[in-house]
Design a protein around this motif. Structure first.
Motif, PDB file in Angstrom:
ATOM      1  N   ALA A  77     -78.675  70.965 130.721  1.00  0.00           N
ATOM      2  CA  ALA A  77     -78.417  70.486 132.083  1.00  0.00           C
ATOM      3  C   ALA A  77     -77.668  71.573 132.829  1.00  0.00           C
ATOM      4  O   ALA A  77     -76.443  71.656 132.770  1.00  0.00           O
ATOM      5  CB  ALA A  77     -77.616  69.191 132.053  1.00  0.00           C
ATOM      6  N   ILE A 101     -82.806  68.823 131.695  1.00  0.00           N
ATOM      7  CA  ILE A 101     -82.305  67.796 132.616  1.00  0.00           C
ATOM      8  C   ILE A 101     -82.083  68.452 133.971  1.00  0.00           C
ATOM      9  O   ILE A 101     -81.460  69.513 134.064  1.00  0.00           O
ATOM     10  CB  ILE A 101     -80.988  67.184 132.111  1.00  0.00           C
ATOM     11  N   ASN A 102     -82.582  67.832 135.015  1.00  0.00           N
ATOM     12  CA  ASN A 102     -82.430  68.365 136.362  1.00  0.00           C
ATOM     13  C   ASN A 102     -80.963  68.268 136.786  1.00  0.00           C
ATOM     14  O   ASN A 102     -80.423  67.161 136.906  1.00  0.00           O
ATOM     15  CB  ASN A 102     -83.308  67.573 137.331  1.00  0.00           C
ATOM     16  N   PRO A 103     -80.267  69.386 137.029  1.00  0.00           N
ATOM     17  CA  PRO A 103     -78.853  69.322 137.405  1.00  0.00           C
ATOM     18  C   PRO A 103     -78.630  68.725 138.782  1.00  0.00           C
ATOM     19  O   PRO A 103     -77.485  68.434 139.149  1.00  0.00           O
ATOM     20  CB  PRO A 103     -78.414  70.793 137.355  1.00  0.00           C
ATOM     21  N   LEU A 105     -79.606  65.832 139.580  1.00  0.00           N
ATOM     22  CA  LEU A 105     -79.388  64.404 139.396  1.00  0.00           C
ATOM     23  C   LEU A 105     -77.906  64.081 139.541  1.00  0.00           C
ATOM     24  O   LEU A 105     -77.033  64.934 139.346  1.00  0.00           O
ATOM     25  CB  LEU A 105     -79.877  63.966 138.018  1.00  0.00           C
ATOM     26  N   GLN A 109     -76.976  59.491 136.286  1.00  0.00           N
ATOM     27  CA  GLN A 109     -78.339  59.723 135.816  1.00  0.00           C
ATOM     28  C   GLN A 109     -78.355  60.719 134.657  1.00  0.00           C
ATOM     29  O   GLN A 109     -79.070  60.528 133.667  1.00  0.00           O
ATOM     30  CB  GLN A 109     -79.208  60.244 136.965  1.00  0.00           C
ATOM     31  N   ILE A 110     -77.553  61.780 134.765  1.00  0.00           N
ATOM     32  CA  ILE A 110     -77.468  62.764 133.683  1.00  0.00           C
ATOM     33  C   ILE A 110     -76.905  62.105 132.427  1.00  0.00           C
ATOM     34  O   ILE A 110     -77.426  62.278 131.318  1.00  0.00           O
ATOM     35  CB  ILE A 110     -76.608  63.969 134.096  1.00  0.00           C
ATOM     36  N   ALA A 124     -74.679  73.195 129.238  1.00  0.00           N
ATOM     37  CA  ALA A 124     -74.455  72.794 130.625  1.00  0.00           C
ATOM     38  C   ALA A 124     -73.741  73.900 131.375  1.00  0.00           C
ATOM     39  O   ALA A 124     -73.181  74.824 130.780  1.00  0.00           O
ATOM     40  CB  ALA A 124     -73.630  71.500 130.672  1.00  0.00           C
ATOM     41  N   VAL A 128     -72.134  70.733 136.223  1.00  0.00           N
ATOM     42  CA  VAL A 128     -72.520  69.513 135.509  1.00  0.00           C
ATOM     43  C   VAL A 128     -71.328  68.931 134.757  1.00  0.00           C
ATOM     44  O   VAL A 128     -71.091  67.717 134.766  1.00  0.00           O
ATOM     45  CB  VAL A 128     -73.691  69.801 134.548  1.00  0.00           C
ATOM     46  N   SER A 240     -87.224  70.383 134.287  1.00  0.00           N
ATOM     47  CA  SER A 240     -87.376  69.027 133.766  1.00  0.00           C
ATOM     48  C   SER A 240     -88.689  68.394 134.211  1.00  0.00           C
ATOM     49  O   SER A 240     -89.077  67.333 133.713  1.00  0.00           O
ATOM     50  CB  SER A 240     -86.206  68.155 134.246  1.00  0.00           C
TER      51      SER A 240
END
Length: 557
Positions: A77, A101-103, A105, A109-110, A124, A128, A240
């Motif tokens: 992330a 994982i889309n940072p 978000l 959500q993460i 990360a 994040v 992601s």
């Protein structure tokens, strides 16, 4: 495995072993030549050479050998950077299951993806970590999860003191020595990646894609777009998202240059294509729709002459939008179709666009596409049914306790061992024509009945954006017990356009049963962090608009 003598030859990397050798080979052969160019700030880019990239991959592999074992889920992330590309690459080479994982978000959500994935290690960046800590999202599992800080964002001393006992945060300057650890006995997961669906049609699910399929789809796109080491790809989409991830993989297997930028504005895209002599760009429809609305146009004879192709992926544009886009770009436009569970598996080629603008093309690579009736018998050409995808690139299953049987089914048309064993039920309805071109109608689970007619909101949306004055649209069908569903349209219209005039044009352009009962004007359609329409938020608003408590559920608003 073939390693070319020339840096300008395609590199047919088909597995992790071949990629390991090719990275080392490129570092030795190309040294300080640039492989990655990443946006560090407005107008500021950082170059990463082949040798620097190889060193980064080696560092991250060492960390993984200490802090995780083969088959472990490794969540990544972080903003997209050379470090991010290197750590994902290291995860593949070390046989981890990488979870990008889309940072962009939100922290909940993460944290939700981390919890659902059961990730045993986290990579990360500082942003994040701050978001998770600020939102109170550091749970008991986080205390046991090794966390690596990347992208050269150092925590301040007081922050390190707070985080280290909780997260065991490390960075590249405090990397432990590799131990050569291998997988322990116990539950194994398939080596590869886990991409989480957007959740636009339900709860986000982790889609497991095996390494063989990851490489196969990358190679299929290398062939489709005729990519070589001389190409320069502009990466705008998150890793992601399957399209963004596969674009990164095509750069890895060919050794072509990858320019990573997070700005989606038409002005920046135009400047980036010129500045870096970009040859290929992949975007979702919302980005291209903004491009059309801005009045931007590429100079194919001058500043943008290097560009060879663009793609429309992750959704569709209306036929007139596609033709206008091809005109303002002045370059071949590939329209692709797939799902997170199946990557991009069909493509409409540029020379086919004028004749079949509503088609999403034919399968490419080793992909197979079928249309079936409710009893899973093969539909005839032009007969509507559910679309099945099969071949290298489709998922192995969902992560965790999510039932896969409703999505991944035995291939009903398997005739030999050479045919795919499994197929993916897409939930999309459509048909194949006599020449094998695929046409989409809409999602089966979103279809509603109005005056006895099957109505697909996505089909209505495509018609709406073709109406004069309508710049963008989203459509939601709200079912009602014992009555017809209510179509709600969210429209973005041009300046000085008035709702009564737009409504009159809708009545002139659409069949009566497709005319939205509720029309809501918006300055913009809400989007997810991945650039798709936020159908979850729109559905809630549509349901509220047509509820019995609304002033009217059958008249335009």
């Amino acid at each position: 495995m073939i390693i070319p003598d020339s840096s300008h030859a395609p590199i047919p990397v088909q597995n992790a072993t071949a990629l390991t050798v090719s990275i080392a080979h490129r570092a030795r052969l190309l040294g300080r030549e640039t492989f990655l160019q990443t946006m560090e700030g407005p107008g500021v880019f950082r170059d990463t050479s082949f040798s620097e990239f190889a060193e980064l991959v080696a560092v991250f592999r060492s960390w993984m050998q200490v802090h995780s074992v083969q088959g472990d889920l490794l969540a990544v992330a972080a903003i997209r950077s050379a470090d991010t590309v290197a750590v994902i690459t290291a995860g593949l080479l070390e046989s981890r299951v990488v979870v990008p994982i889309n940072p962009r978000l939100k922290a909940p959500q993460i944290a939700g993806i981390l919890e659902r994935s059961g990730a045993t290690a986290l990579v990360a960046d500082g942003a994040v970590l701050h978001a998770l800590a600020g939102g109170g999202m550091l749970d008991d599992a986080a205390r046991e999860r090794p966390t690596l800080l990347i992208n050269r964002q150092r925590l301040q001393p007081f922050q390190r003191a707070a985080y280290e006992p909780v997260l065991g945060v490390l960075d590249q300057k405090h990397m432990p020595e590799a131990t050569g650890a291998t997988s322990e006995a116990g539950q194994r997961r398939p080596e590869g990646i886990c991409l989480f669906t957007s959740g636009s049609t339900g709860e986000p699910k982790g889609v497991l894609i095996a390494q063989d399929d990851v490489y196969a789809r990358a190679l299929a796109e290398v062939a489709l777009f005729n990519l070589t080491a001389d190409d320069v790809l502009l990466s705008l989409l998150p890793f992601s998202f399957d399209v963004g991830f596969n674009q990164m993989m095509t750069a890895l297997v060919t050794g072509c240059r990858l320019v990573i930028a997070d700005s989606w504005t038409p002005k920046d895209i135009t400047q980036l294509i010129e500045l870096f002599a970009v040859t290929g760009v992949s975007c979702v429809p919302s980005i291209w729709r903004d491009f059309l609305g801005s009045g931007a146009r590429l100079d194919r004879e001058g500043a943008h002459r290097a560009l060879r192709y663009v793609t429309v992926s992750g959704g569709d544009l209306a036929p007139d939008e596609l033709l206008r886009l091809q005109d303002v770009l002045g370059v071949g436009l590939f329209k692709t179709y797939g799902q997170t569970e199946g990557f991009r598996l069909t493509c409409l080629l540029p020379h086919e666009l004028a004749a079949r603008p509503t088609s999403v093309g034919r399968p490419f690579g080793s992909a197979r596409v079928s249309v079936v009736r409710d009893d899973f018998t093969l539909a005839d050409p032009m007969e509507e049914g559910e679309i099945l995808l099969a071949g290298l690139g489709v998922m192995q299953g969902y992560l965790g306790d999510v039932d896969t049987s409703a999505k991944r089914v035995p291939n009903p048309f398997r005739q030999s061992d050479a045919d795919p064993e499994y197929a993916i039920r897409t939930g999309d309805f459509g048909h194949l024509d006599a020449e094998g071109y695929l046409f989409l109608r809409g999602r089966r689970d979103l279809m509603v009945k109005i005056n006895g007619n099957r109505v697909y909101p996505e089909e209505v949306r495509r018609l709406l954006v073709g109406v004069a004055g309508v710049r963008d649209a989203a459509v939601v069908g709200v079912p009602r017990t014992g009555a017809d569903a209510v179509l709600t349209a969210f429209l973005v219209v041009g300046e000085n356009e008035e709702l009564p005039v737009i409504q009159r044009r809708l009545r002139q352009s659409l069949p009566p049963f497709m005319i939205p009962a509720v029309v809501l004007l918006r300055e913009a359609i809400p989007m997810t962090a991945g650039g798709k329409q936020d159908m979850g938020a729109l559905r809630l608003e549509a349901e509220a608009a047509v509820s019995p408590h609304s002033p009217s559920s059958n008249t335009n608003t």
